[in-house]
Design a protein around this motif. Structure first.
Motif, PDB file in Angstrom:
ATOM      1  N   MET A   1      10.040  -3.288  -6.212  1.00 14.00           N
ATOM      2  CA  MET A   1       9.875  -2.480  -7.424  1.00 14.00           C
ATOM      3  C   MET A   1       8.993  -1.281  -7.116  1.00 14.00           C
ATOM      4  O   MET A   1       7.880  -1.442  -6.599  1.00 14.00           O
ATOM      5  N   VAL A   2       9.510  -0.081  -7.424  1.00 19.35           N
ATOM      6  CA  VAL A   2       8.757   1.142  -7.147  1.00 19.35           C
ATOM      7  C   VAL A   2       8.924   2.117  -8.307  1.00 19.35           C
ATOM      8  O   VAL A   2       9.816   1.978  -9.142  1.00 19.35           O
ATOM      9  N   THR A   3       8.073   3.112  -8.319  1.00 19.62           N
ATOM     10  CA  THR A   3       8.171   4.132  -9.344  1.00 19.62           C
ATOM     11  C   THR A   3       9.108   5.247  -8.892  1.00 19.62           C
ATOM     12  O   THR A   3       9.580   5.268  -7.750  1.00 19.62           O
ATOM     13  N   ARG A   4       9.355   6.169  -9.784  1.00 17.94           N
ATOM     14  CA  ARG A   4      10.344   7.218  -9.564  1.00 17.94           C
ATOM     15  C   ARG A   4       9.870   8.247  -8.524  1.00 17.94           C
ATOM     16  O   ARG A   4       8.709   8.275  -8.125  1.00 17.94           O
ATOM     17  N   GLY A   5      10.781   9.112  -8.126  1.00 15.60           N
ATOM     18  CA  GLY A   5      10.464  10.250  -7.279  1.00 15.60           C
ATOM     19  C   GLY A   5       9.887   9.860  -5.940  1.00 15.60           C
ATOM     20  O   GLY A   5      10.571   9.264  -5.097  1.00 15.60           O
ATOM     21  N   PRO A   6       8.601  10.190  -5.671  1.00  5.36           N
ATOM     22  CA  PRO A   6       8.001   9.856  -4.382  1.00  5.36           C
ATOM     23  C   PRO A   6       8.064   8.371  -4.052  1.00  5.36           C
ATOM     24  O   PRO A   6       8.235   7.998  -2.889  1.00  5.36           O
ATOM     25  N   GLY A   7       7.916   7.529  -5.082  1.00  9.98           N
ATOM     26  CA  GLY A   7       7.997   6.093  -4.831  1.00  9.98           C
ATOM     27  C   GLY A   7       9.359   5.693  -4.296  1.00  9.98           C
ATOM     28  O   GLY A   7       9.481   4.913  -3.348  1.00  9.98           O
ATOM     29  N   ALA A   8      10.402   6.237  -4.901  1.00 10.07           N
ATOM     30  CA  ALA A   8      11.765   5.902  -4.478  1.00 10.07           C
ATOM     31  C   ALA A   8      12.080   6.481  -3.105  1.00 10.07           C
ATOM     32  O   ALA A   8      12.731   5.835  -2.280  1.00 10.07           O
TER      33      ALA A   8
ATOM     34  N   GLY B   1      11.623   2.693 -11.391  1.00  9.66           N
ATOM     35  CA  GLY B   1      11.326   3.263 -12.695  1.00  9.66           C
ATOM     36  C   GLY B   1      11.888   4.677 -12.769  1.00  9.66           C
ATOM     37  O   GLY B   1      11.789   5.437 -11.803  1.00  9.66           O
ATOM     38  N   GLN B   2      12.478   5.021 -13.908  1.00 13.57           N
ATOM     39  CA  GLN B   2      13.155   6.318 -14.060  1.00 13.57           C
ATOM     40  C   GLN B   2      12.596   7.041 -15.292  1.00 13.57           C
ATOM     41  O   GLN B   2      12.005   6.418 -16.181  1.00 13.57           O
TER      42      GLN B   2
ATOM     43  N   ARG C   1       0.808  -1.210   0.000  1.00 15.23           N
ATOM     44  CA  ARG C   1       0.000   0.000   0.000  1.00 15.23           C
ATOM     45  C   ARG C   1       0.849   1.273   0.000  1.00 15.23           C
ATOM     46  O   ARG C   1       0.342   2.356  -0.275  1.00 15.23           O
ATOM     47  N   GLN C   2       2.105   1.144   0.325  1.00 16.02           N
ATOM     48  CA  GLN C   2       3.029   2.284   0.296  1.00 16.02           C
ATOM     49  C   GLN C   2       4.428   1.733   0.103  1.00 16.02           C
ATOM     50  O   GLN C   2       4.749   0.641   0.570  1.00 16.02           O
ATOM     51  N   GLU C   3       5.259   2.485  -0.615  1.00 13.18           N
ATOM     52  CA  GLU C   3       6.571   1.957  -1.009  1.00 13.18           C
ATOM     53  C   GLU C   3       7.482   1.658   0.179  1.00 13.18           C
ATOM     54  O   GLU C   3       8.314   0.744   0.111  1.00 13.18           O
ATOM     55  N   GLY C   4       7.337   2.418   1.266  1.00  9.37           N
ATOM     56  CA  GLY C   4       8.126   2.093   2.451  1.00  9.37           C
ATOM     57  C   GLY C   4       7.790   0.713   2.971  1.00  9.37           C
ATOM     58  O   GLY C   4       8.674  -0.075   3.336  1.00  9.37           O
ATOM     59  N   GLY C   5       6.491   0.376   2.993  1.00 11.16           N
ATOM     60  CA  GLY C   5       6.085  -0.963   3.401  1.00 11.16           C
ATOM     61  C   GLY C   5       6.580  -2.019   2.447  1.00 11.16           C
ATOM     62  O   GLY C   5       7.004  -3.102   2.854  1.00 11.16           O
ATOM     63  N   ALA C   6       6.539  -1.728   1.140  1.00  8.60           N
ATOM     64  CA  ALA C   6       7.017  -2.693   0.142  1.00  8.60           C
ATOM     65  C   ALA C   6       8.494  -2.997   0.335  1.00  8.60           C
ATOM     66  O   ALA C   6       8.925  -4.160   0.278  1.00  8.60           O
ATOM     67  N   ALA C   7       9.295  -1.953   0.556  1.00 13.26           N
ATOM     68  CA  ALA C   7      10.736  -2.150   0.741  1.00 13.26           C
ATOM     69  C   ALA C   7      11.024  -2.903   2.030  1.00 13.26           C
ATOM     70  O   ALA C   7      11.951  -3.725   2.096  1.00 13.26           O
TER      71      ALA C   7
END
Length: 556
Positions: A71-78, A100-101, A48-54
């Motif tokens: 796997m996350v998307t650029r900017g806020p995701g990273a 993703g970049q 549900r959020q990239e911090g949780g995914a990582a």
């Protein structure tokens, strides 16, 4: 024949290297990779959020020894994902983060969500790169696996320009990665044997990354054969069965004073795998750098770590698997009897007996009840906060992978870690312990467990405040409360709203039945335990901490 795209080669190379799960949040910058996953056996777990995914990927890497894939998307995701990368780095966990970049023709223009990831992740990853050449995709993935797993394990970050993923890429005839191994030299083992044989009060401290169940068992045998007391570094309590007669406690926050005294009085410290960081050394006061008043034999997989803070009498650059097997082959080296170990073990048993605390809920007693109900191969997960002290002090870990907890002290880790554990191995019971503040950092990941049909138990210890910070606040600025109070939702109702079970416990005697019902359920369960805020730790109260600080300041 239609050539493969770089995205397809990426996914095929992950599968070749044994990846079965990828944790992430979908983004348009790597849609080509998501599409390639459709035709593979790799399951994409959408957090549900990239911090949780990582954090899920880090937990997966810690459990399995294989790089956790995120796997996350650029900017806020990273930037969101960076929290999990930091956990993987300080915990020495193999992990690969794909970001993703922006397309290559948009680079260096501050395009939408563009970030230079080499600069951003440079200090918190073993290697950071951007794959600009589609033809080198397989090469980069192979290097990522070798880098993440060899030496001191850790995270790798790879940026994927969006346009590059669509280009044709060759799939070379690769074989799965092999972890590089470093073993002790015969000369080092000879010196270790000589120094250990002459010691009067040796102590074995283990920790760090790169372990597995077989290595843990071999290490326990070496300790038994040599009557060595064994301590574990901060949040590495699952490296030895806590019921083993040679295990004498955890060396970290909330250390048993008797154990701290033992370490100070030891004349030889054999450190295997642990970095000797701030938490393990009690802010470098238990062991004062750079030169100890005792013999230090330090075995670590990273040559850069040896001598970095402490000057060892014998530095040995070796991974824990090779080193442990080499130690076992030495046989009986230390000639002392087991009386010292028995005395230290008795201290450990006394220290792990629940104390009296204010309020109708005693978390020490609750954890002992939980232990009586849990299978021994259960996985206990937590983030950061005073609530974790009860878990570390009173719970007994029995198997490797049974403790998923961040040595970097990252709040919010427990919930995504337990979700990932329940997905990775549904046969084992996964339990997350969180404080009320800790849980609200990643509580949305509870819904992931519901979506994937896992059995997972979430315990929320609710005292209405950021307890650790309030404790330090009262010690430093007694009576001046600022920013640490919490107005909380009904956590049990939240668990039910997300599709799981939810219960509230307000008395110690009600915890056991609630936990038994959670174990019997086929759905995720959230147990909210409402505790008295006075019960800061097993040994400290809120008012007592404040009064002691006021007295020290002459204001009592």
């Amino acid at each position: 024949m239609i050539p493969k795209t770089a995205a397809q080669v990426l996914v095929e190379t992950l599968a070749l290297n044994g990846a079965t799960k990828a944790f992430g949040v979908p983004g348009e910058s790597y849609l080509a990779v998501l599409d390639a996953l459709v035709d593979s056996d790799i399951e994409f777990i959408n957090a549900r959020q990239e911090g949780g995914a990582a954090m899920m990927a880090a937990a997966h890497g810690r459990m399995t020894g294989q790089p956790g894939i995120c796997m996350v998307t650029r900017g806020p995701g990273a930037t969101n994902a960076s929290a999990g990368v930091h956990v993987a780095f300080q915990d020495s966990i193999p992990m690969i983060l794909f970001i993703g970049q922006v397309a290559r023709d948009q680079a260096d223009r501050e395009a939408f969500q563009e970030i230079d990831y080499r600069r951003m992740f440079g200090q918190m990853a073993k290697w950071v790169a951007q794959i600009d050449d589609a033809s080198r995709m397989a090469e980069y993935i192979s290097r990522a696996y070798h880098t993440a797993t060899s030496g001191r394990p850790g995270p790798v970050v790879l940026a994927l320009p969006e346009d590059m993923l669509h280009l044709p890429s060759p799939m070379p005839a690769l074989t799965p990665y092999r972890r590089a191994e470093a073993a002790p030299t015969p000369q080092a083992l000879l010196e270790l044997s000589e120094r250990l044989a002459k010691a009067e009060k040796p102590f074995l401290l283990i920790g760090g990354g790169g372990w597995d169940q077989e290595t843990c068992e071999i290490l326990a045998g070496f300790a038994t054969q040599n009557n060595l007391p064994v301590g574990v570094s901060f949040r590495c309590q699952d490296l030895i069965d806590n019921d083993h007669p040679n295990y004498v406690g955890h060396v970290g926050i909330g250390i048993d004073p008797n154990l701290a005294k033992t370490i100070r009085e030891s004349d030889l410290l054999l450190v295997l795998g642990a970095r000797l960081g701030e938490m393990t050394t009690s802010s470098y006061e238990l062991l004062v750098p750079p030169r100890l008043d005792k013999t230090l034999i330090h075995i670590h997989a990273s040559a850069e770590e040896l001598g970095r803070v402490y000057q060892p009498d014998l530095p040995i650059n070796a991974d824990v698997r090779s080193a442990t097997r080499a130690l076992a082959n030495l046989g009986r080296v230390w000639g002392g009897d087991d009386s010292r170990v028995k005395a230290l073990r008795a201290n450990f048993e006394a220290f792990t007996t629940p104390t009296q605390v204010p309020g109708p809920v005693n978390m020490g007693e609750a954890i002992k009840v939980m232990d009586s109900l849990l299978p021994k191969d259960s996985i206990l997960c937590n983030g950061a906060g005073n609530y974790a002290i009860w878990l570390h002090r009173f719970h007994r870990y029995h198997t490797y992978g049974g403790q998923l907890a961040p040595t970097c002290g990252s709040m919010g880790f427990g919930t995504p870690a337990a979700v990932a554990a329940s997905i990775a191995d549904p046969s084992r019971v996964a339990v997350a312990f969180s404080g009320d503040g800790c849980f609200q950092m990643t509580l949305q990941e509870f819904a992931v467990a519901v979506q994937y049909g896992t059995r997972f138990i979430q315990v929320v210890v609710n005292n209405g405040m950021y307890g650790t910070i309030r404790m330090h606040q009262e010690r430093t600025y007694p009576g001046r409360v600022s920013g640490t109070r919490l107005s909380n939702p009904d956590f049990a109702a939240m668990g039910r709203a997300m599709g799981g079970n939810g219960e509230v416990v307000e008395r110690t005697e009600d915890f056991g039945p609630a936990f038994a019902r959670a174990l019997a359920s086929d759905r995720p369960t959230l147990i909210e335990v409402r505790v008295d805020p006075e019960a800061l730790t097993p040994a400290a109260t809120l008012s007592g901490t404040r009064d002691a600080a006021l007295k020290a300041k002459g204001k009592a």
